[in-house]
Write a protein that holds these residues in place. Structure first.
Motif, PDB file in Angstrom:
ATOM      1  N   HIS A   1     -14.655  13.482  -3.333  1.00  0.00           N
ATOM      2  CA  HIS A   1     -14.694  12.055  -3.687  1.00  0.00           C
ATOM      3  C   HIS A   1     -14.946  11.830  -5.184  1.00  0.00           C
ATOM      4  O   HIS A   1     -14.194  11.121  -5.864  1.00  0.00           O
ATOM      5  CB  HIS A   1     -15.777  11.376  -2.839  1.00  0.00           C
ATOM      6  CG  HIS A   1     -15.714   9.883  -2.814  1.00  0.00           C
ATOM      7  ND1 HIS A   1     -16.310   9.107  -3.777  1.00  0.00           N
ATOM      8  CD2 HIS A   1     -15.128   9.022  -1.946  1.00  0.00           C
ATOM      9  CE1 HIS A   1     -16.089   7.816  -3.486  1.00  0.00           C
ATOM     10  NE2 HIS A   1     -15.379   7.740  -2.378  1.00  0.00           N
TER      11      HIS A   1
ATOM     12  N   ARG B   1     -12.056  13.097  -7.406  1.00  0.00           N
ATOM     13  CA  ARG B   1     -10.809  12.322  -7.452  1.00  0.00           C
ATOM     14  C   ARG B   1     -11.003  11.025  -8.245  1.00  0.00           C
ATOM     15  O   ARG B   1     -10.090  10.542  -8.901  1.00  0.00           O
ATOM     16  CB  ARG B   1     -10.199  12.110  -6.075  1.00  0.00           C
ATOM     17  CG  ARG B   1     -10.941  11.309  -5.060  1.00  0.00           C
ATOM     18  CD  ARG B   1     -10.076  11.126  -3.798  1.00  0.00           C
ATOM     19  NE  ARG B   1     -10.627  10.108  -2.933  1.00  0.00           N
ATOM     20  CZ  ARG B   1     -11.383  10.346  -1.880  1.00  0.00           C
ATOM     21  NH1 ARG B   1     -11.673  11.584  -1.532  1.00  0.00           N
ATOM     22  NH2 ARG B   1     -11.853   9.344  -1.156  1.00  0.00           N
ATOM     23  N   TYR B   2     -12.225  10.481  -8.225  1.00  0.00           N
ATOM     24  CA  TYR B   2     -12.468   9.289  -9.057  1.00  0.00           C
ATOM     25  C   TYR B   2     -12.567   9.651 -10.541  1.00  0.00           C
ATOM     26  O   TYR B   2     -12.158   8.871 -11.401  1.00  0.00           O
ATOM     27  CB  TYR B   2     -13.723   8.548  -8.577  1.00  0.00           C
ATOM     28  CG  TYR B   2     -13.371   7.499  -7.523  1.00  0.00           C
ATOM     29  CD1 TYR B   2     -12.719   6.332  -7.890  1.00  0.00           C
ATOM     30  CD2 TYR B   2     -13.660   7.682  -6.182  1.00  0.00           C
ATOM     31  CE1 TYR B   2     -12.372   5.372  -6.955  1.00  0.00           C
ATOM     32  CE2 TYR B   2     -13.312   6.727  -5.230  1.00  0.00           C
ATOM     33  CZ  TYR B   2     -12.664   5.572  -5.622  1.00  0.00           C
ATOM     34  OH  TYR B   2     -12.308   4.621  -4.709  1.00  0.00           O
TER      35      TYR B   2
ATOM     36  N   SER C   1     -16.582   2.074  -3.106  1.00  0.00           N
ATOM     37  CA  SER C   1     -17.754   2.957  -3.216  1.00  0.00           C
ATOM     38  C   SER C   1     -18.352   2.793  -4.607  1.00  0.00           C
ATOM     39  O   SER C   1     -17.772   2.119  -5.478  1.00  0.00           O
ATOM     40  CB  SER C   1     -17.308   4.404  -3.026  1.00  0.00           C
ATOM     41  OG  SER C   1     -16.368   4.738  -4.040  1.00  0.00           O
TER      42      SER C   1
ATOM     43  N   ALA D   1       0.863  -1.178   0.000  1.00  0.00           N
ATOM     44  CA  ALA D   1       0.000   0.000   0.000  1.00  0.00           C
ATOM     45  C   ALA D   1       0.907   1.237   0.000  1.00  0.00           C
ATOM     46  O   ALA D   1       2.128   1.115   0.100  1.00  0.00           O
ATOM     47  CB  ALA D   1      -0.890  -0.008   1.224  1.00  0.00           C
ATOM     48  N   ASP D   2       0.311   2.411  -0.119  1.00  0.00           N
ATOM     49  CA  ASP D   2       1.150   3.610  -0.087  1.00  0.00           C
ATOM     50  C   ASP D   2       0.382   4.840   0.367  1.00  0.00           C
ATOM     51  O   ASP D   2      -0.819   4.960   0.140  1.00  0.00           O
ATOM     52  CB  ASP D   2       1.732   3.896  -1.477  1.00  0.00           C
ATOM     53  CG  ASP D   2       2.809   4.968  -1.413  1.00  0.00           C
ATOM     54  OD1 ASP D   2       3.580   4.954  -0.440  1.00  0.00           O
ATOM     55  OD2 ASP D   2       2.869   5.811  -2.312  1.00  0.00           O
TER      56      ASP D   2
ATOM     57  N   HIS E   1     -15.221   5.380   1.586  1.00  0.00           N
ATOM     58  CA  HIS E   1     -16.525   4.792   1.878  1.00  0.00           C
ATOM     59  C   HIS E   1     -16.422   3.360   2.396  1.00  0.00           C
ATOM     60  O   HIS E   1     -17.177   2.943   3.262  1.00  0.00           O
ATOM     61  CB  HIS E   1     -17.395   4.787   0.616  1.00  0.00           C
ATOM     62  CG  HIS E   1     -17.772   6.160   0.151  1.00  0.00           C
ATOM     63  ND1 HIS E   1     -18.686   6.394  -0.850  1.00  0.00           N
ATOM     64  CD2 HIS E   1     -17.348   7.388   0.553  1.00  0.00           C
ATOM     65  CE1 HIS E   1     -18.813   7.695  -1.053  1.00  0.00           C
ATOM     66  NE2 HIS E   1     -17.994   8.323  -0.217  1.00  0.00           N
ATOM     67  N   THR E   2     -15.486   2.584   1.822  1.00  0.00           N
ATOM     68  CA  THR E   2     -15.471   1.141   2.081  1.00  0.00           C
ATOM     69  C   THR E   2     -15.261   0.824   3.558  1.00  0.00           C
ATOM     70  O   THR E   2     -16.056   0.093   4.157  1.00  0.00           O
ATOM     71  CB  THR E   2     -14.351   0.480   1.247  1.00  0.00           C
ATOM     72  OG1 THR E   2     -14.556   0.853  -0.110  1.00  0.00           O
ATOM     73  CG2 THR E   2     -14.391  -1.032   1.372  1.00  0.00           C
TER      74      THR E   2
ATOM     75  N   THR F   1      -7.177   6.436  -5.011  1.00  0.00           N
ATOM     76  CA  THR F   1      -7.428   7.862  -5.212  1.00  0.00           C
ATOM     77  C   THR F   1      -7.037   8.692  -3.982  1.00  0.00           C
ATOM     78  O   THR F   1      -7.053   9.915  -4.045  1.00  0.00           O
ATOM     79  CB  THR F   1      -8.901   8.132  -5.555  1.00  0.00           C
ATOM     80  OG1 THR F   1      -9.713   7.718  -4.447  1.00  0.00           O
ATOM     81  CG2 THR F   1      -9.335   7.395  -6.809  1.00  0.00           C
ATOM     82  N   THR F   2      -6.727   8.027  -2.876  1.00  0.00           N
ATOM     83  CA  THR F   2      -6.237   8.661  -1.641  1.00  0.00           C
ATOM     84  C   THR F   2      -7.230   9.619  -0.988  1.00  0.00           C
ATOM     85  O   THR F   2      -7.369  10.785  -1.390  1.00  0.00           O
ATOM     86  CB  THR F   2      -4.888   9.387  -1.871  1.00  0.00           C
ATOM     87  OG1 THR F   2      -4.000   8.495  -2.546  1.00  0.00           O
ATOM     88  CG2 THR F   2      -4.253   9.797  -0.553  1.00  0.00           C
ATOM     89  N   ALA F   3      -7.872   9.092   0.057  1.00  0.00           N
ATOM     90  CA  ALA F   3      -8.852   9.896   0.795  1.00  0.00           C
ATOM     91  C   ALA F   3      -8.188  10.721   1.897  1.00  0.00           C
ATOM     92  O   ALA F   3      -8.813  11.610   2.475  1.00  0.00           O
ATOM     93  CB  ALA F   3      -9.867   8.955   1.431  1.00  0.00           C
TER      94      ALA F   3
END
Ligand code: FMN
Length: 451
Positions: A144, A147-148, A219, A56-57, A330-331, A126-128
């Motif tokens: 949100h 970014r998507y 999401s 991950a990053d 969201h997830t 997309t980095t929240a």
């Protein structure tokens, strides 16, 4: 093996998924910051013929650094080193579409695909995280939907760049002096909402054609992105029913989009705490739990739910109304809330059920119990495979490959040998053709282009 195959991937979540992993006996607290750690875990995964390891990053300190290791070293650089130390294991690195440019990412992953002999995958996120946004000139998380939207355009460009060299563009004819057939190297001429990229790519087409495209984020926007672009997803469901619903929807959307072949593969997050007996597994869970500061877990939970920490009362239920954080993820929000509500948990019980960590599902049990669970999810179609998160690394993975994997093999669910060399081979994914080779354009190639 023939037919549908189970896929096993290891998330090298620094010292392990448990926030207490770095404090366990025999673990080097500094391991997360040393490349040897990642190499060691990848070699164990390769010994067991797993599909891939994954990093991950985040481009920020977004966790409580006072309490536990963080996502730190840049994944593509770490995986280049891991590639040099291994031969077959797949290597999946996360790169955010919000804080990179498509040309850089296309180039970096194509290069890695060459370097690794076709073992690379790109996990699109997309980095929240607002902390990352603040390192890139912003004051908070990007909207949100926006970014998507950027992610969809970004991915389209990356794939076009990967296609921009046809497979047979390289000639290398010493006698005639022809190095590359320039008519087979195409500009992409992209002008869109977020990006303008002329192309072509400066890296020849890589062994896999496209590095494998993975996506994380469940999401509606995330599912839409996965439906269009992903060949695999990293999902997070706390219950079998939730996972089955998600998997069915994802596959149905992909079919409606005109895709076939069972893609995207659904790799469900699975954290494991294993013991020789149930009592032993529970003892290990206790041992970890005793080392996790509540302060850490409360901060983490308030971040996932997007509410002030002061509103989380340890021996009370969660507040009745918790709105979806507008720009958060969201997830994990939904999975965490569903876990709390369906079990009527207090905050303390919820943190306990999460083992002090993320919204990923954890199984605490014997190798047989874990194998049973994996088999059930796989055969029912709730998952095509799992993104494994051992409690402690590398020991938790060693136990998994030495005890759970042999059971899965005996049941005919998991391979004993690699059948191919690339990550696509392991995942059973077709190698895409260059769009330019499929639909040759009337316009001349690179040299003849007027652009
Ligand atoms: C399983 C999973 C893993 C994720 N991994 C990362 C990550 O490594 N880096 C990152 O910046 N965002 C990561 N994200 C966040 C998503 O990319 C996205 O920004 C966030 O909004 C969650 O997606 P969703 O809103 O579609 O659920 C991850 C999300 C999920 C669900």
């Amino acid at each position: 093996m023939s037919g549908r195959q189970l896929h096993l991937n290891v998330n090298i979540l620094h010292a392990g998924f448990s926030p207490a992993a770095w404090r366990m006996d025999g673990v080097d607290p500094y391991a997360a910051f040393t490349v040897e750690h990642y190499v060691q875990v990848a070699k164990i995964a390769e010994r067991a013929k797993l599909d891939a390891v994954f990093l991950a990053d985040q481009a920020a300190i977004s966790d409580r650094i006072d309490y536990r290791p963080i996502t730190s070293l840049e994944p593509t650089i770490v995986l280049a080193t891991v590639a040099a130390a291994t031969e077959r294991i797949g290597l999946i690195a996360t790169a955010s579409t919000s804080f990179n440019e498509p040309y850089n990412i296309a180039r970096r992953f194509a290069t890695l695909d060459h370097v690794s002999g076709g073992r690379i995958g790109w996990n699109i996120v997309t980095t929240a995280d607002p902390a990352s946004a603040r390192n890139f000139g912003l004051t908070g998380a990007i909207d949100h939907g926006r970014r998507y939207e950027r992610a969809a355009e970004f991915t389209e460009i990356v794939k076009a760049l990967w296609d921009s060299w046809e497979d047979d563009a390289f000639v290398g004819d010493v006698a005639s002096g022809r190095f590359v057939d320039a008519a087979k190297v195409h500009p992409i001429e992209h002008k869109g909402t977020h990006f303008s990229v002329h192309g072509p790519h400066n890296v020849p087409r890589s062994p896999q054609g496209h590095p494998v495209v993975v996506q994380a984020g469940g999401s509606d926007d995330g599912k839409e992105l996965a439906t269009r672009h992903a060949e695999a997803v990293f999902s997070a469901s706390q219950s079998f029913e939730e996972a089955l619903g998600y998997a069915r929807e994802l596959k149905a959307r992909a079919v409606a989009y005109g895709r076939s072949g069972g893609v995207p593969l659904n790799l469900a997050g699975l954290a494991t705490i294993i013991g020789g007996t149930e009592a032993e597994a529970e003892r290990r869970q206790e041992e970890l739990w005793d080392r996790i500061p509540l302060d850490y877990s409360l901060t983490r939970l308030s971040g996932v739910l997007g509410i002030d920490r002061e509103r989380l009362k340890l021996d009370e239920k969660l507040p009745d109304v918790i709105p979806l954080p507008p720009n958060g993820g969201h997830t994990f929000f939904k999975a965490t809330l569903a876990l709390a509500r369906s079990n009527d948990f207090t905050v303390r019980q919820l943190i306990r059920a999460l083992n002090g960590s993320t919204g990923h599902r954890t199984i605490v049990g014997t190798p047989e119990q874990i194998a049973d669970d994996i088999e059930k999810w796989f055969l029912a179609g709730a998952a095509d495979g799992f993104n494994l998160m051992p409690d402690v690394l590398p020991t938790g993975l060693e136990v998994f490959v030495d005890t759970v994997v042999p059971i899965l093999r005996r049941r005919g669910l998991f391979r004993s040998e690699y059948e191919g060399r690339t990550l696509r081979d392991h995942l059973g994914l077709a190698r895409p053709e260059s769009r330019f080779a499929i639909r040759p354009r009337k316009a001349p190639g690179l040299l003849g282009s007027t652009h």
